[in-house]
Design a protein around this motif. Structure first.
Motif, short mmCIF file in Angstrom:
data_model
loop_
_atom_site.label_atom_id
_atom_site.label_comp_id
_atom_site.label_asym_id
_atom_site.label_seq_id
_atom_site.Cartn_x
_atom_site.Cartn_y
_atom_site.Cartn_z
N LEU A 19 -7.77 19.87 -11.90
CA LEU A 19 -7.97 20.71 -10.44
C LEU A 19 -8.63 21.93 -10.14
CD1 LEU A 19 -4.08 21.05 -9.39
CD2 LEU A 19 -5.39 19.33 -8.44
N THR A 20 -9.64 22.30 -9.74
CA THR A 20 -10.46 23.30 -9.44
C THR A 20 -9.58 24.72 -9.45
OG1 THR A 20 -10.87 22.37 -7.10
CG2 THR A 20 -12.33 21.20 -9.00
N ILE A 21 -8.61 24.72 -9.16
CA ILE A 21 -8.21 26.20 -9.41
C ILE A 21 -8.89 27.37 -9.92
CG2 ILE A 21 -6.35 27.40 -9.81
CD1 ILE A 21 -4.54 25.00 -8.37
N PRO A 22 -9.58 28.33 -9.39
CA PRO A 22 -9.95 29.05 -11.51
C PRO A 22 -8.25 29.84 -11.91
CG PRO A 22 -10.87 29.89 -8.65
CD PRO A 22 -9.87 28.52 -8.59
N PHE A 23 -9.46 30.55 -12.78
CA PHE A 23 -7.41 31.33 -13.32
C PHE A 23 -7.43 32.43 -11.95
CE2 PHE A 23 -6.37 35.66 -15.38
CZ PHE A 23 -5.47 35.26 -16.39
N SER A 24 -8.65 32.92 -11.50
CA SER A 24 -7.69 34.21 -10.30
C SER A 24 -7.26 33.75 -8.95
CB SER A 24 -9.87 34.87 -9.99
OG SER A 24 -10.34 34.17 -9.76
N GLY A 25 -7.57 32.38 -8.96
CA GLY A 25 -7.05 31.71 -8.00
C GLY A 25 -5.58 31.01 -7.97
N SER A 26 -5.25 31.29 -9.13
CA SER A 26 -4.28 31.00 -9.75
C SER A 26 -3.14 32.34 -9.06
CB SER A 26 -3.38 30.58 -11.15
OG SER A 26 -3.77 32.11 -11.68
N PHE A 27 -3.27 33.69 -8.78
CA PHE A 27 -2.42 34.21 -8.91
C PHE A 27 -2.08 34.70 -7.06
CE2 PHE A 27 -4.83 36.47 -12.32
CZ PHE A 27 -3.63 37.05 -12.75
N MET A 28 -3.19 33.38 -6.43
CA MET A 28 -3.08 33.33 -4.93
C MET A 28 -2.00 32.24 -4.27
SD MET A 28 -5.52 31.92 -1.46
CE MET A 28 -7.04 33.16 -1.77
N VAL A 29 -2.03 31.20 -5.90
CA VAL A 29 -0.81 29.89 -5.92
C VAL A 29 0.22 30.61 -6.06
CG1 VAL A 29 -0.13 28.10 -7.02
CG2 VAL A 29 -2.49 28.64 -6.14
N ILE A 30 0.47 31.61 -6.92
CA ILE A 30 1.52 32.61 -7.44
C ILE A 30 2.25 33.45 -6.39
CG2 ILE A 30 2.73 34.77 -8.28
CD1 ILE A 30 0.78 33.99 -11.20
N ALA A 31 1.17 33.53 -5.20
CA ALA A 31 1.70 34.08 -4.13
C ALA A 31 2.57 33.43 -2.93
CB ALA A 31 0.44 35.05 -3.27
N ALA A 32 2.24 32.03 -3.76
CA ALA A 32 2.30 30.76 -2.55
C ALA A 32 3.60 30.36 -3.34
CB ALA A 32 1.66 29.53 -2.20
N LEU A 33 4.23 31.31 -4.62
CA LEU A 33 4.97 29.76 -4.77
C LEU A 33 6.16 31.08 -5.13
CD1 LEU A 33 3.36 28.75 -8.44
CD2 LEU A 33 4.58 27.43 -6.06
N VAL A 34 5.94 32.28 -4.79
CA VAL A 34 6.88 33.24 -3.95
C VAL A 34 7.81 32.19 -3.25
CG1 VAL A 34 7.10 36.10 -4.00
CG2 VAL A 34 5.83 34.89 -5.82
N VAL A 35 6.88 32.89 -2.60
CA VAL A 35 7.73 32.38 -0.45
C VAL A 35 8.24 30.83 -0.82
CG1 VAL A 35 6.89 31.67 1.46
CG2 VAL A 35 5.33 33.57 0.57
N GLY A 36 7.95 30.05 -2.07
CA GLY A 36 8.38 28.28 -1.40
C GLY A 36 9.52 29.02 -2.66
N VAL A 37 9.52 29.27 -3.71
CA VAL A 37 10.62 29.62 -3.83
C VAL A 37 11.94 30.64 -2.85
CG1 VAL A 37 10.28 29.55 -6.20
CG2 VAL A 37 9.99 31.53 -5.55
N ALA A 38 11.94 31.27 -2.34
CA ALA A 38 12.00 32.21 -1.39
C ALA A 38 13.15 30.90 -0.45
CB ALA A 38 11.52 32.83 -0.71
#
Length: 115
Positions: A19-38
């Motif tokens: 997947l073409t997710i840069p390391f800095s983009g993983s922080f955006m994924v973290i934000a989405a995952l926080v919402v997802g696990v809520a």
């Protein structure tokens, strides 16, 4: 350090599934995952995966199949080690699953009788 290790895990999983997710983009994924696990589901199953899929596809153009596979593997690598370590420490204290169930039932507040 904790957030960096989480970001590194997401980035590593993204690399493993091409997947073409840069390391800095993983922080955006973290934000989405926080919402997802809520989303209240047992073990965050479903919410975690959908949040990863949505963020990977929307922001980074990932393919559906690769993003779903990466979400499942990432969830497994995020939860299974913690579960195993928790069970190990519980066993060190002399607890087993039946004993934990008994403690949970004993600690449950009594239901209020409706009138």
């Amino acid at each position: 350090p904790l957030w960096l290790s989480i970001a590194t895990g997401i980035w590593s999983c993204a690399l493993a599934f091409d997947l073409t997710i840069p390391f800095s983009g993983s922080f955006m994924v973290i934000a989405a995952l926080v919402v997802g696990v809520a989303v209240p589901t047992p073990g965050a199953v479903g919410g975690f995966h959908e949040a990863f899929l949505l963020s990977a596809r929307t922001f980074f153009g990932a393919g559906t199949q690769a993003a779903v596979a990466a979400a499942i593997v990432l969830h497994l690598f995020s939860t299974v080690p913690v579960l195993l370590v928790g069970l190990f420490f519980a066993a060190q204290e002399g607890l087993n699953l039946a004993g934990m169930k008994e403690i949970a039932e004993r600690e449950r507040p009594s239901e209020v009788a409706s009138t």
